[in-house]
Write a protein that holds these residues in place. Structure first.
Motif, PDB file in Angstrom:
ATOM      1  N   SER A  16       0.615  -1.154   0.013  1.00  0.00           N
ATOM      2  CA  SER A  16      -0.007   0.148   0.048  1.00  0.00           C
ATOM      3  C   SER A  16       0.874   1.406  -0.152  1.00  0.00           C
ATOM      4  N   GLN A  17       2.171   1.197   0.544  1.00  0.00           N
ATOM      5  CA  GLN A  17       2.765   2.507   0.524  1.00  0.00           C
ATOM      6  C   GLN A  17       3.670   2.656  -0.868  1.00  0.00           C
ATOM      7  N   CYS A  18       4.161   1.503  -1.435  1.00  0.00           N
ATOM      8  CA  CYS A  18       4.694   1.483  -2.579  1.00  0.00           C
ATOM      9  C   CYS A  18       3.603   1.767  -3.794  1.00  0.00           C
ATOM     10  N   TRP A  19       2.412   1.797  -3.642  1.00  0.00           N
ATOM     11  CA  TRP A  19       1.306   1.991  -4.429  1.00  0.00           C
ATOM     12  C   TRP A  19       0.985   3.503  -4.364  1.00  0.00           C
ATOM     13  N   GLU A  20       0.731   3.963  -3.009  1.00  0.00           N
ATOM     14  CA  GLU A  20       0.595   5.463  -2.632  1.00  0.00           C
ATOM     15  C   GLU A  20       1.599   6.302  -3.348  1.00  0.00           C
ATOM     16  N   ASP A  21       2.912   5.959  -3.237  1.00  0.00           N
ATOM     17  CA  ASP A  21       3.906   6.998  -3.617  1.00  0.00           C
ATOM     18  C   ASP A  21       4.664   6.599  -4.940  1.00  0.00           C
ATOM     19  N   GLY A  22       3.947   5.751  -5.492  1.00  0.00           N
ATOM     20  CA  GLY A  22       4.454   5.017  -6.890  1.00  0.00           C
ATOM     21  C   GLY A  22       3.822   5.879  -8.159  1.00  0.00           C
ATOM     22  N   PHE A  23       3.114   6.673  -8.035  1.00  0.00           N
ATOM     23  CA  PHE A  23       2.369   7.317  -8.936  1.00  0.00           C
ATOM     24  C   PHE A  23       3.360   8.827  -9.241  1.00  0.00           C
ATOM     25  N   ALA A  24       3.746   8.775 -10.526  1.00  0.00           N
ATOM     26  CA  ALA A  24       4.555  10.326 -11.016  1.00  0.00           C
ATOM     27  C   ALA A  24       3.353  11.123 -11.362  1.00  0.00           C
ATOM     28  N   ALA A  25       3.567  12.607 -11.503  1.00  0.00           N
ATOM     29  CA  ALA A  25       2.478  13.485 -11.821  1.00  0.00           C
ATOM     30  C   ALA A  25       2.028  13.091 -13.334  1.00  0.00           C
ATOM     31  N   ASP A  26       2.944  12.674 -13.926  1.00  0.00           N
ATOM     32  CA  ASP A  26       2.627  12.648 -15.509  1.00  0.00           C
ATOM     33  C   ASP A  26       2.290  11.204 -16.086  1.00  0.00           C
ATOM     34  N   SER A  27       1.886  10.208 -14.952  1.00  0.00           N
ATOM     35  CA  SER A  27       1.770   9.094 -15.187  1.00  0.00           C
ATOM     36  C   SER A  27       0.500   8.529 -14.617  1.00  0.00           C
ATOM     37  N   ASP A  28      -0.068   7.451 -15.248  1.00  0.00           N
ATOM     38  CA  ASP A  28      -1.133   6.648 -14.608  1.00  0.00           C
ATOM     39  C   ASP A  28      -0.732   5.552 -14.173  1.00  0.00           C
ATOM     40  N   GLN A  29       0.500   5.232 -14.291  1.00  0.00           N
ATOM     41  CA  GLN A  29       0.987   3.694 -13.975  1.00  0.00           C
ATOM     42  C   GLN A  29       1.843   3.932 -12.740  1.00  0.00           C
ATOM     43  N   VAL A  30       1.750   2.917 -11.905  1.00  0.00           N
ATOM     44  CA  VAL A  30       2.366   2.918 -10.681  1.00  0.00           C
ATOM     45  C   VAL A  30       3.658   2.360 -11.037  1.00  0.00           C
ATOM     46  N   ASN A  31       4.913   3.084 -10.396  1.00  0.00           N
ATOM     47  CA  ASN A  31       6.445   2.646 -10.500  1.00  0.00           C
ATOM     48  C   ASN A  31       6.639   2.421  -9.034  1.00  0.00           C
ATOM     49  N   TYR A  32       6.621   1.014  -8.773  1.00  0.00           N
ATOM     50  CA  TYR A  32       6.742   0.283  -7.536  1.00  0.00           C
ATOM     51  C   TYR A  32       8.242   0.573  -6.943  1.00  0.00           C
ATOM     52  N   SER A  33       9.381   0.764  -7.887  1.00  0.00           N
ATOM     53  CA  SER A  33      10.540   1.397  -7.307  1.00  0.00           C
ATOM     54  C   SER A  33      10.453   2.540  -6.635  1.00  0.00           C
ATOM     55  N   ARG A  34      10.069   3.359  -7.488  1.00  0.00           N
ATOM     56  CA  ARG A  34      10.136   4.877  -7.058  1.00  0.00           C
ATOM     57  C   ARG A  34       8.888   4.738  -5.663  1.00  0.00           C
ATOM     58  N   GLY A  35       7.957   4.273  -5.759  1.00  0.00           N
ATOM     59  CA  GLY A  35       7.068   4.036  -4.486  1.00  0.00           C
ATOM     60  C   GLY A  35       7.673   3.686  -3.307  1.00  0.00           C
ATOM     61  N   ALA A  36       8.600   2.399  -3.454  1.00  0.00           N
ATOM     62  CA  ALA A  36       9.384   1.817  -2.285  1.00  0.00           C
ATOM     63  C   ALA A  36      10.546   2.824  -1.756  1.00  0.00           C
ATOM     64  N   ASN A  37      11.207   3.329  -2.769  1.00  0.00           N
ATOM     65  CA  ASN A  37      12.404   4.643  -2.302  1.00  0.00           C
ATOM     66  C   ASN A  37      11.692   5.708  -1.698  1.00  0.00           C
ATOM     67  N   VAL A  38      10.591   6.321  -2.249  1.00  0.00           N
ATOM     68  CA  VAL A  38      10.051   7.447  -1.508  1.00  0.00           C
ATOM     69  C   VAL A  38       9.575   7.232  -0.157  1.00  0.00           C
ATOM     70  N   ALA A  39       8.645   6.321  -0.270  1.00  0.00           N
ATOM     71  CA  ALA A  39       8.175   5.752   1.225  1.00  0.00           C
ATOM     72  C   ALA A  39       8.978   5.648   2.269  1.00  0.00           C
ATOM     73  N   ALA A  40      10.044   4.859   1.696  1.00  0.00           N
ATOM     74  CA  ALA A  40      11.013   4.389   2.963  1.00  0.00           C
ATOM     75  C   ALA A  40      11.877   5.794   3.277  1.00  0.00           C
ATOM     76  N   PHE A  41      12.170   6.600   2.135  1.00  0.00           N
ATOM     77  CA  PHE A  41      13.171   7.593   2.545  1.00  0.00           C
ATOM     78  C   PHE A  41      12.120   8.772   3.399  1.00  0.00           C
ATOM     79  N   ARG A  42      10.909   9.009   2.932  1.00  0.00           N
ATOM     80  CA  ARG A  42      10.322  10.082   3.921  1.00  0.00           C
ATOM     81  C   ARG A  42      10.388   9.386   5.544  1.00  0.00           C
ATOM     82  N   ARG A  43      10.149   8.012   5.835  1.00  0.00           N
ATOM     83  CA  ARG A  43      10.312   7.557   7.099  1.00  0.00           C
ATOM     84  C   ARG A  43      11.545   8.157   7.808  1.00  0.00           C
TER      85      ARG A  43
END
Length: 447
Positions: free
Chosen positions: A410-437
């Motif tokens: 759910s964290q990866c999904w929530e943070d995995g969308f870029a502003a210009d895309s409707d497709q989830v990027n799980y790598s970005r989502g994982a990196n961003v969610a973990a980094f924020r914490r």
């Protein structure tokens, strides 16, 4: 020197301070590329230099390990413990015994561990350790003496609230038992200082299976979000250790068709799919030098010497062996074969150029820091059981593992969308969610 961006400045700093440590630089660059935009809009992250602080280990402990072989001869190895960050909790990460172990590999693993542990939601920091000791062809007594010598040096740096090691490559329950026994003697205490222990003295059910099971649970969450399901999907798995074998076991039980397992000598290809009884035979023989070829000799599939699984068509590619095992040409074969999902069971199994190629394709790519976090989550549950002197049942722990993998998804999904895309990027989502914490913890604790 003039820099055109904060990224260039950081990249120069990273490369200058870690020359020759290619694995570590690769791991940091992969995460930094995703989190730089987050840093750019958060002044507190820039002020506290959170990315620089996360990329610099709190400390690296290096020590000599002197032990005696069965002939009475002294042997000398090198041991390490990389304590990367404890802003979220005590350092947590495995010990790896392998002749290829070096500081760069351990730093990359410790850095990745910080982000993986952050995704679990548990109060765990990140670390990694090990030795260039090769246990292959050593007797049980030699392994015991090595483990005792290793812990004699390491014990002063670990503890239940300081640093809690676990197993990794070539460090299973036997080695954990010897390491823990020596720690207990030296510290004169019985505490949860090491996870992955045998059940008889504080170990946890589901620990051996947790990483592999977690990979499949995460995959099912991904597929459910895409209105897909695991049933009848053909999966190529690399590796023949616990992650690969238990991922295969859980995948088969959920209706998937597992077509490969592999090791450094080649690939076992089972065109019609691995049967549970044959997999159980392989699991019971996993300590053999080549359990997979032995299985082929017994009529289980075809043995492909010196081959990898990645040229074989499948729906899901699941690298569960080691870092950088999928090279650029392998990634191209995966794309050409129209693989739908690449789910990492190992840490950083894609080379940098292979990762770039797969990211640019239409397949769904799942990073290991998300999909293989089940092992460290179960270690956290073992720590909790040790602290409370209350073992939990297999069913309860398995459900906690499922819940954890769903939480990570759910964290990866929530943070995995870029502003210009409707497709989830799980790598970005994982990196961003973990980094924020991690970043928020650094800011909150000051400097």
């Amino acid at each position: 020197m003039t820099y055109t961006s904060n990224w260039d400045k950081f990249d120069h700093w990273l490369n200058t301070r870690n020359q020759g440590q290619d694995e570590f630089i690769q791991a940091v660059r992969e995460i930094a590329a995703d989190v730089q935009p987050i840093i750019n809009v958060h002044e507190e992250y820039k002020h506290h230099r959170v990315l620089y602080r996360l990329a610099e280990p709190d400390r690296i402990i290096t020590f000599k390990v002197v032990w005696q072989n069965d002939n009475g001869e002294l042997r000398i190895n090198r041991g390490w413990r990389v304590q990367q960050s404890n802003v979220l909790g005590p350092y947590k990460g495995g010990l790896r015994f392998h002749p290829t172990v070096n500081e760069s590999i351990l730093k990359f693993l410790a850095f990745e561990q910080c982000f993986k542990n952050a995704l679990t939601g548990l109060p765990l920091g990140g670390g990694k350790g090990g030795s260039d000791f090769n246990p292959k062809h050593c007797s049980d007594a030699e392994i015991m003496r090595f483990c005792q010598a290793f812990m004699t040096e390491l014990n002063r740096h670990v503890g239940p609230q300081t640093d809690v090691p676990a197993g990794d490559i070539n460090v299973g329950q036997r080695e954990i038992g010897y390491l823990y026994g020596q720690y207990r003697r030296l510290a004169n205490e019985f505490g949860g200082t090491i996870t992955g222990k045998p059940l008889e003295f504080g170990g946890s059910l589901v620990r051996e299976e947790a990483t592999g099971y977690g990979v499949i649970y995460f995959t099912e969450n991904v597929m459910s979000a895409a209105d897909d399901k695991l049933t009848d999907k053909r999966i190529n798995i690399s590796g023949a250790g616990n992650v690969a074998l238990y991922a295969a076991q859980k995948a088969i039980s959920h209706g998937a068709i597992v077509t490969t397992l592999s090791n450094s000598k080649g690939t076992l290809h089972i065109k019609e799919g691995l049967e549970s009884t044959d997999l159980n035979m392989i699991i019971s023989n996993k300590e053999s030098d080549n359990a997979l070829k032995d299985a082929a000799d017994e009529g289980v599939g075809e043995w492909l010497a010196r081959a990898t699984p990645w040229a074989i068509p499948c729906d899901i590619a699941m690298p569960c062996a080691t870092q950088n095992e999928i090279l650029l040409q392998d990634a191209q074969r995966i794309i050409d074969n129209k693989v739908q999902y690449v789910v990492e069971g190992a840490n950083m199994p894609l080379s940098e150029d292979a990762a770039e190629l797969l990211h640019a394709s239409d397949l769904v790519y799942i990073p290991g820091k998300a999909s293989n976090a089940g092992g460290v989550a179960m270690s956290g549950f073992e720590m909790s059981q040790n602290a409370q002197f209350e073992p939990l049942s297999f069913g309860v722990l398995d459900q906690k593992l499922k819940d954890t993998m769903a939480h990570i998804h759910s964290q990866c999904w929530e943070d995995g969308f870029a502003a210009d895309s409707d497709q989830v990027n799980y790598s970005r989502g994982a990196n961003v969610a973990a980094f924020r914490r991690l970043a928020d913890a650094i800011v909150a604790q000051g400097y």
